[in-house]
Design an enzyme around this catalytic site. Structure first.
Site, mmCIF file in Angstrom:
data_model
loop_
_atom_site.group_PDB
_atom_site.id
_atom_site.type_symbol
_atom_site.label_atom_id
_atom_site.label_comp_id
_atom_site.label_asym_id
_atom_site.label_seq_id
_atom_site.Cartn_x
_atom_site.Cartn_y
_atom_site.Cartn_z
ATOM 1 N N HIS A 90 17.049 -33.308 9.613
ATOM 2 C CA HIS A 90 17.546 -34.311 10.572
ATOM 3 C C HIS A 90 16.594 -34.393 11.772
ATOM 4 O O HIS A 90 16.246 -35.469 12.227
ATOM 5 C CB HIS A 90 18.937 -33.924 11.100
ATOM 6 C CG HIS A 90 20.042 -33.960 10.083
ATOM 7 N ND1 HIS A 90 20.860 -32.891 9.841
ATOM 8 C CD2 HIS A 90 20.485 -34.952 9.265
ATOM 9 C CE1 HIS A 90 21.764 -33.217 8.921
ATOM 10 N NE2 HIS A 90 21.561 -34.456 8.552
ATOM 11 N N LYS A 120 35.549 -35.214 6.213
ATOM 12 C CA LYS A 120 34.630 -34.210 5.654
ATOM 13 C C LYS A 120 35.046 -32.784 6.017
ATOM 14 O O LYS A 120 34.388 -31.832 5.600
ATOM 15 C CB LYS A 120 33.209 -34.469 6.172
ATOM 16 C CG LYS A 120 32.357 -35.342 5.245
ATOM 17 C CD LYS A 120 30.872 -35.262 5.619
ATOM 18 C CE LYS A 120 29.969 -35.626 4.482
ATOM 19 N NZ LYS A 120 28.529 -35.544 4.861
ATOM 20 N N ARG A 172 16.041 -39.151 1.619
ATOM 21 C CA ARG A 172 15.332 -37.934 1.185
ATOM 22 C C ARG A 172 14.821 -38.064 -0.231
ATOM 23 O O ARG A 172 13.838 -37.460 -0.617
ATOM 24 C CB ARG A 172 16.280 -36.729 1.246
ATOM 25 C CG ARG A 172 16.627 -36.273 2.636
ATOM 26 C CD ARG A 172 17.816 -35.370 2.620
ATOM 27 N NE ARG A 172 18.971 -36.085 2.087
ATOM 28 C CZ ARG A 172 20.129 -35.541 1.776
ATOM 29 N NH1 ARG A 172 20.289 -34.243 1.935
ATOM 30 N NH2 ARG A 172 21.127 -36.271 1.315
ATOM 31 N N SER A 208 23.180 -30.323 4.858
ATOM 32 C CA SER A 208 24.014 -29.455 5.693
ATOM 33 C C SER A 208 24.941 -28.602 4.830
ATOM 34 O O SER A 208 25.148 -27.417 5.116
ATOM 35 C CB SER A 208 24.842 -30.295 6.665
ATOM 36 O OG SER A 208 23.996 -31.006 7.520
HETATM 37 N N1 COA Z 1 17.767 -33.688 6.406
HETATM 38 C C1 COA Z 1 18.741 -32.891 5.986
HETATM 39 N N2 COA Z 1 19.907 -33.325 5.495
HETATM 40 C C2 COA Z 1 20.099 -34.642 5.458
HETATM 41 C C3 COA Z 1 19.128 -35.544 5.879
HETATM 42 C C4 COA Z 1 17.921 -35.020 6.370
HETATM 43 N N3 COA Z 1 16.927 -35.789 6.790
HETATM 44 N N4 COA Z 1 19.596 -36.784 5.698
HETATM 45 C C5 COA Z 1 20.822 -36.657 5.187
HETATM 46 N N5 COA Z 1 21.130 -35.362 5.029
HETATM 47 C C6 COA Z 1 22.333 -34.792 4.438
HETATM 48 C C7 COA Z 1 23.379 -34.380 5.410
HETATM 49 O O1 COA Z 1 23.171 -33.066 5.823
HETATM 50 C C8 COA Z 1 24.614 -34.523 4.582
HETATM 51 O O2 COA Z 1 24.726 -33.419 3.757
HETATM 52 P P1 COA Z 1 26.118 -32.869 3.250
HETATM 53 O O3 COA Z 1 26.964 -34.037 2.838
HETATM 54 O O4 COA Z 1 25.695 -32.006 2.136
HETATM 55 O O5 COA Z 1 26.727 -32.114 4.363
HETATM 56 C C9 COA Z 1 24.312 -35.725 3.720
HETATM 57 O O6 COA Z 1 22.930 -35.785 3.634
HETATM 58 C C10 COA Z 1 24.756 -37.029 4.290
HETATM 59 O O7 COA Z 1 25.351 -36.773 5.489
HETATM 60 P P2 COA Z 1 25.073 -37.501 6.863
HETATM 61 O O8 COA Z 1 23.693 -37.959 7.009
HETATM 62 O O9 COA Z 1 25.658 -36.633 7.921
HETATM 63 O O10 COA Z 1 25.855 -38.737 6.750
HETATM 64 P P3 COA Z 1 27.294 -38.817 6.278
HETATM 65 O O11 COA Z 1 27.200 -39.414 4.931
HETATM 66 O O12 COA Z 1 28.103 -37.612 6.420
HETATM 67 O O13 COA Z 1 27.843 -39.791 7.362
HETATM 68 C C11 COA Z 1 28.217 -41.815 8.455
HETATM 69 C C12 COA Z 1 27.685 -41.093 7.251
HETATM 70 C C13 COA Z 1 28.821 -40.902 9.499
HETATM 71 C C14 COA Z 1 27.044 -42.541 9.066
HETATM 72 C C15 COA Z 1 29.267 -42.801 7.918
HETATM 73 O O14 COA Z 1 30.270 -42.092 7.251
HETATM 74 C C16 COA Z 1 29.871 -43.608 9.029
HETATM 75 O O15 COA Z 1 29.251 -44.542 9.495
HETATM 76 N N6 COA Z 1 31.083 -43.213 9.477
HETATM 77 C C17 COA Z 1 31.756 -43.854 10.617
HETATM 78 C C18 COA Z 1 32.896 -44.743 10.128
HETATM 79 C C19 COA Z 1 32.344 -46.035 9.586
HETATM 80 O O16 COA Z 1 31.684 -46.789 10.278
HETATM 81 N N7 COA Z 1 32.682 -46.299 8.323
HETATM 82 C C20 COA Z 1 32.226 -47.485 7.647
HETATM 83 C C21 COA Z 1 30.875 -47.288 7.056
HETATM 84 S S1 COA Z 1 30.267 -48.746 6.305
#
Ligand code: COA
Length: 159
Positions: free
Chosen positions: A18, A42, A91, A129
């Site tokens: 990240h 989550k 990624r 994560s």
């Molecule tokens: N390095 C390391 N890990 C990474 C990464 C990077 N560069 N890019 C993504 N990841 C990982 C994260 O650690 C996470 O891993 P995990 O699920 O194993 O814990 C996974 O990829 C994706 O997680 P993250 O990037 O935190 O995004 P998310 O999918 O949890 O969250 C939101 C996405 C929060 C942006 C989305 O749910 C959201 O917008 N929520 C708000 C409500 C909303 O607007 N909803 C409508 C959406 S259209």
């Protein structure tokens, strides 16, 4: 013209992958808001306040960022804070389908907010994560995947 972007995610906790993306985004955009979604579905290991604090403490050396927690829709946070770009990381090809769906839904909800994608350094493209949390909970070394402050917090939480 100054362009501000948000980098939304759950960041439970923030990893070096990240951070790598944040540093790249900071070279492109004038101002980057690392926006930490409450995301109760989550069932995060760290509270929203803890995730915000860990992200802040991991990136004290970057000038043009702000770390903020939020609840509700990502596009609402973007609009409310005058952020015209949502930045997300890719990624691997396997990330693409989910990210494409998210970007299209966000565009449907708010056509004035653009999604941009960056790729992390290849040394970080296998980190997530949840894997870091799992390795730590089983006593594995996670120090090459997270900042020292996150490393300490995870070890403490997994005890
Ligand atoms: N390095 C390391 N890990 C990474 C990464 C990077 N560069 N890019 C993504 N990841 C990982 C994260 O650690 C996470 O891993 P995990 O699920 O194993 O814990 C996974 O990829 C994706 O997680 P993250 O990037 O935190 O995004 P998310 O999918 O949890 O969250 C939101 C996405 C929060 C942006 C989305 O749910 C959201 O917008 N929520 C708000 C409500 C909303 O607007 N909803 C409508 C959406 S259209």
């Amino acid at each position: 013209m100054s362009v501000s972007a948000m980098y939304p995610g759950t960041f439970d906790p923030i990893t070096l992958g990240h951070e790598d993306l944040v540093r790249r985004a900071c070279r492109i955009f004038d101002h980057v808001v690392v926006a930490i979604a409450a995301n109760p579905s989550k069932e995060p290991m760290f509270s929203l306040e803890e995730r915000v604090e860990l992200a802040r403490a991991s990136m004290t050396d970057i000038n043009n960022i702000e770390v903020s927690g939020y609840e509700g829709l990502t596009v609402d946070f973007a609009r409310d804070n005058g952020l015209g770009v949502i930045m997300r990381g890719l990624r691997a090809v396997s990330d693409f389908e989910y990210e494409f769906q998210l970007a299209n839904m966000n565009r449907h909800l708010a056509d004035d907010v653009e999604t941009a994608f960056l790729t992390p350094n290849e040394n970080y493209n296998f980190i997530s994560s949840s894997l870091v949390r799992e390795i730590c909970s089983m006593g594995g070394d996670i120090s090459e995947f997270v900042s020292p402050v996150v490393n300490d917090a995870l070890i403490e939480r997994c005890r």
